[in-house]
Design a protein around this motif. Structure first.
Motif, PDB file in Angstrom:
ATOM      1  N   UNK A 132     -10.993 -10.115  -8.384  1.00 13.34           N
ATOM      2  CA  UNK A 132      -9.997 -10.993  -7.816  1.00 13.34           C
ATOM      3  C   UNK A 132      -8.739 -10.226  -7.436  1.00 13.34           C
ATOM      4  N   UNK A 133      -8.110 -10.707  -6.401  1.00 16.83           N
ATOM      5  CA  UNK A 133      -6.855 -10.146  -5.933  1.00 16.83           C
ATOM      6  C   UNK A 133      -5.742 -10.453  -6.914  1.00 16.83           C
ATOM      7  N   UNK A 134      -4.866  -9.487  -7.135  1.00 17.77           N
ATOM      8  CA  UNK A 134      -3.725  -9.647  -8.023  1.00 17.77           C
ATOM      9  C   UNK A 134      -2.407  -9.580  -7.253  1.00 17.77           C
ATOM     10  N   UNK A 135      -2.205  -8.511  -6.498  1.00 17.49           N
ATOM     11  CA  UNK A 135      -0.942  -8.301  -5.804  1.00 17.49           C
ATOM     12  C   UNK A 135      -1.151  -7.352  -4.644  1.00 17.49           C
ATOM     13  N   UNK A 136      -0.329  -7.494  -3.614  1.00 17.46           N
ATOM     14  CA  UNK A 136      -0.386  -6.618  -2.461  1.00 17.46           C
ATOM     15  C   UNK A 136       1.003  -6.248  -1.993  1.00 17.46           C
ATOM     16  N   UNK A 137       1.096  -5.119  -1.308  1.00 14.26           N
ATOM     17  CA  UNK A 137       2.363  -4.624  -0.800  1.00 14.26           C
ATOM     18  C   UNK A 137       2.113  -3.934   0.533  1.00 14.26           C
ATOM     19  N   UNK A 138       3.017  -4.150   1.494  1.00 14.91           N
ATOM     20  CA  UNK A 138       2.814  -3.564   2.801  1.00 14.91           C
ATOM     21  C   UNK A 138       3.198  -2.089   2.813  1.00 14.91           C
ATOM     22  N   UNK A 139       3.061  -1.472   3.969  1.00 14.59           N
ATOM     23  CA  UNK A 139       3.216  -0.021   4.052  1.00 14.59           C
ATOM     24  C   UNK A 139       4.600   0.474   3.673  1.00 14.59           C
ATOM     25  N   UNK A 140       5.606  -0.297   4.001  1.00 13.75           N
ATOM     26  CA  UNK A 140       6.973   0.109   3.706  1.00 13.75           C
ATOM     27  C   UNK A 140       7.463  -0.353   2.340  1.00 13.75           C
ATOM     28  N   UNK A 141       6.748  -1.281   1.731  1.00 16.09           N
ATOM     29  CA  UNK A 141       7.193  -1.875   0.489  1.00 16.09           C
ATOM     30  C   UNK A 141       8.089  -3.077   0.663  1.00 16.09           C
ATOM     31  N   UNK A 142       8.315  -3.493   1.910  1.00 12.27           N
ATOM     32  CA  UNK A 142       9.215  -4.594   2.168  1.00 12.27           C
ATOM     33  C   UNK A 142       8.609  -5.971   1.987  1.00 12.27           C
ATOM     34  N   UNK A 143       7.303  -6.058   1.972  1.00 13.60           N
ATOM     35  CA  UNK A 143       6.619  -7.337   1.853  1.00 13.60           C
ATOM     36  C   UNK A 143       5.610  -7.258   0.720  1.00 13.60           C
TER      37      UNK A 143
END
Length: 123
Positions: free
Chosen positions: A46-57
């Motif tokens: 299961x998915x827990x957390x995600x972050x975009x390439x820059x860390x802004x999202x």
């Protein structure tokens, strides 16, 4: 290509905290969105957390929202998962994953995976 190695797992009492780290090899770490997934025995990943390439999202599974925080340090090629207020149901193997296609909650969309680190929360 990206090679991922998780660390920081262990045994903690309910209510405690852990910080997981995922160290990435290669020169293109900042080109990837990153995610944390977990899998308990007999359960689907299961998915827990995600972050975009820059860390802004960032975004989170509802079960961990408000308790977990994902972050990244592109200069160190590392992504983190700060886990607070841990519950026994958080017990699982936690996996770091990299996705060049962008943020996703779908594991099949991720391109690279680490070997996992065990998190056990005792009651």
């Amino acid at each position: 290509q990206v090679q991922l190695v998780e660390s920081g797992g262990g045994l903690v009492q309910a209510g405690g905290s852990l910080r997981l780290s995922c160290a990435a090899s290669g020169r293109t770490f900042s080109s990837y969105s990153m995610g944390w997934f977990r899998q308990a025995p007999g359960k689907e990943r299961e998915f827990v957390a995600g972050i975009d390439r820059s860390g802004g999202l960032t975004y989170y599974a509802g079960s961990v929202n408000g308790r977990f925080t994902i972050s990244r340090d592109n200069a160190k090629n590392t992504v983190f998962l700060q886990m607070n207020s841990l519950k026994p149901e958080d017990t699982a193997v936690y996996y770091c994953a990299a996705d060049r296609s962008g943020l996703s909650r779908i594991g099949d969309e991720y391109d690279y995976w680490g070997q996992g680190t065990q998190v056990t929360v005792s009651s």
